[in-house]
Design a protein around this motif. Sequence first.
Motif, short mmCIF file in Angstrom:
data_model
loop_
_atom_site.label_atom_id
_atom_site.label_comp_id
_atom_site.label_asym_id
_atom_site.label_seq_id
_atom_site.Cartn_x
_atom_site.Cartn_y
_atom_site.Cartn_z
N ILE A 167 0.82 -1.22 0.00
CA ILE A 167 0.00 0.00 0.00
C ILE A 167 0.85 1.27 0.00
N THR A 168 2.15 1.15 0.26
CA THR A 168 3.03 2.32 0.24
C THR A 168 3.77 2.46 -1.09
N ASN A 169 3.42 1.61 -2.05
CA ASN A 169 4.14 1.56 -3.32
C ASN A 169 3.15 1.50 -4.48
N GLN A 170 2.93 2.62 -5.15
CA GLN A 170 1.97 2.67 -6.24
C GLN A 170 2.35 1.75 -7.39
N LYS A 171 3.64 1.66 -7.69
CA LYS A 171 4.09 0.80 -8.80
C LYS A 171 3.72 -0.66 -8.55
N SER A 172 3.83 -1.11 -7.32
CA SER A 172 3.49 -2.50 -7.02
C SER A 172 2.01 -2.77 -7.24
N PHE A 173 1.18 -1.74 -7.04
CA PHE A 173 -0.26 -1.87 -7.30
C PHE A 173 -0.51 -1.95 -8.80
N ASN A 174 0.14 -1.11 -9.57
CA ASN A 174 -0.04 -1.11 -11.02
C ASN A 174 0.40 -2.44 -11.64
N SER A 175 1.41 -3.06 -11.04
CA SER A 175 1.95 -4.31 -11.59
C SER A 175 0.98 -5.48 -11.45
N ILE A 176 0.05 -5.38 -10.53
CA ILE A 176 -0.90 -6.47 -10.29
C ILE A 176 -1.62 -6.87 -11.57
N PHE A 177 -1.97 -5.90 -12.36
CA PHE A 177 -2.83 -6.16 -13.51
C PHE A 177 -2.10 -6.84 -14.67
N TYR A 178 -0.77 -6.82 -14.63
CA TYR A 178 0.01 -7.57 -15.62
C TYR A 178 -0.26 -9.07 -15.49
N TRP A 179 -0.45 -9.51 -14.24
CA TRP A 179 -0.54 -10.95 -13.98
C TRP A 179 -1.91 -11.54 -14.26
N ILE A 180 -2.95 -10.73 -14.29
CA ILE A 180 -4.30 -11.29 -14.41
C ILE A 180 -4.47 -12.10 -15.69
N ASP A 181 -4.09 -11.51 -16.83
CA ASP A 181 -4.21 -12.25 -18.10
C ASP A 181 -3.27 -13.45 -18.13
N LYS A 182 -2.07 -13.29 -17.58
CA LYS A 182 -1.12 -14.41 -17.55
C LYS A 182 -1.67 -15.59 -16.78
N ILE A 183 -2.32 -15.30 -15.67
CA ILE A 183 -2.89 -16.37 -14.86
C ILE A 183 -4.05 -17.03 -15.58
N HIS A 184 -4.89 -16.25 -16.22
CA HIS A 184 -6.02 -16.81 -16.97
C HIS A 184 -5.54 -17.74 -18.08
N GLU A 185 -4.37 -17.47 -18.65
CA GLU A 185 -3.84 -18.30 -19.73
C GLU A 185 -3.48 -19.71 -19.25
N HIS A 186 -3.09 -19.83 -17.99
CA HIS A 186 -2.53 -21.11 -17.52
C HIS A 186 -3.34 -21.78 -16.41
N ALA A 187 -4.11 -21.02 -15.65
CA ALA A 187 -4.82 -21.58 -14.50
C ALA A 187 -6.11 -22.27 -14.94
N THR A 188 -6.84 -22.82 -13.98
CA THR A 188 -8.11 -23.44 -14.29
C THR A 188 -9.11 -22.39 -14.76
N SER A 189 -10.16 -22.83 -15.42
CA SER A 189 -11.12 -21.90 -16.01
C SER A 189 -11.90 -21.10 -14.96
N ASN A 190 -12.02 -21.64 -13.76
CA ASN A 190 -12.78 -20.97 -12.71
C ASN A 190 -11.88 -20.53 -11.55
N VAL A 191 -10.67 -20.03 -11.89
CA VAL A 191 -9.71 -19.64 -10.87
C VAL A 191 -10.29 -18.55 -9.97
N VAL A 192 -10.01 -18.66 -8.66
CA VAL A 192 -10.44 -17.67 -7.67
C VAL A 192 -9.32 -16.65 -7.49
N PHE A 193 -9.66 -15.37 -7.59
CA PHE A 193 -8.67 -14.31 -7.41
C PHE A 193 -8.92 -13.56 -6.11
N MET A 194 -7.84 -13.24 -5.42
CA MET A 194 -7.90 -12.31 -4.29
C MET A 194 -6.81 -11.27 -4.45
N MET A 195 -7.16 -9.99 -4.29
CA MET A 195 -6.18 -8.92 -4.28
C MET A 195 -5.92 -8.52 -2.83
N ILE A 196 -4.64 -8.44 -2.47
CA ILE A 196 -4.26 -8.08 -1.10
C ILE A 196 -3.39 -6.83 -1.12
#
Length: 214
Positions: free
Chosen positions: A94-123
């Motif tokens: 929460i003290t690093n804006q760049k780390s927050f922006n980077s989260i969204f890079y992974w969403i599509d990557k995970i969808h490409e490889h994970a199960t079709s009904n993957v559960v996501f949690m943002m922390i």
Amino acid sequence: MKPSLSQTNDYNFKIIIVGDSGVGKSSLIRRYMKKEFSEKTATTIGVWNYTKIVEIENKNIMLNIWDTAGQEKFKCLIPTFFRGSHAAILVYDITNQKSFNSIFYWIDKIHEHATSNVVFMMIGNKSDMETERKVPQELGQSKARDNKMLFLETSCLNSTNVERAFEEVTNQLLVVNGNQRIEEVKTSELIPSAKKISIVQQPQEVKKRKRRRC
């Protein structure tokens, strides 16, 4: 009675944890697994695998938790370990804006490889550092809602919401996979190349695959 690794499990879920280096992914796991916190947690190199069994409503659930490296040089390596994942926990500081922006890079990557009904949690981690906050809680909540993800802010220092985060992910996995028993889940999808370990042992580093260009 607490379940043990030797017992038959009703469910077996693979959970990956991703985010930039330094956001506290390893500290989050350590706090959850061992109820410990250290200011000097070493930077994760490659991928580390942890195993924990929990009991919910008289069901034994094995959680295979994968701690991934956050350094830029591992970005093209890490997605190979997403295969067969049932849940993804995306962590930012929460003290690093760049780390927050980077989260969204992974969403599509995970969808490409994970199960079709993957559960996501943002922390949003390091909630104890409120005076240094750069990412408003409302922004995290909004982005999580827009992407249909669970959301919590946590502190590994004082343990705020750490247990709750894994409980909510596990409960949601049970809702999504309620009709799928453990015998229907292929072990090869859960553990692509690493030995399972119990929570009382040191984490096993996964042998890094040959690096390739992104």
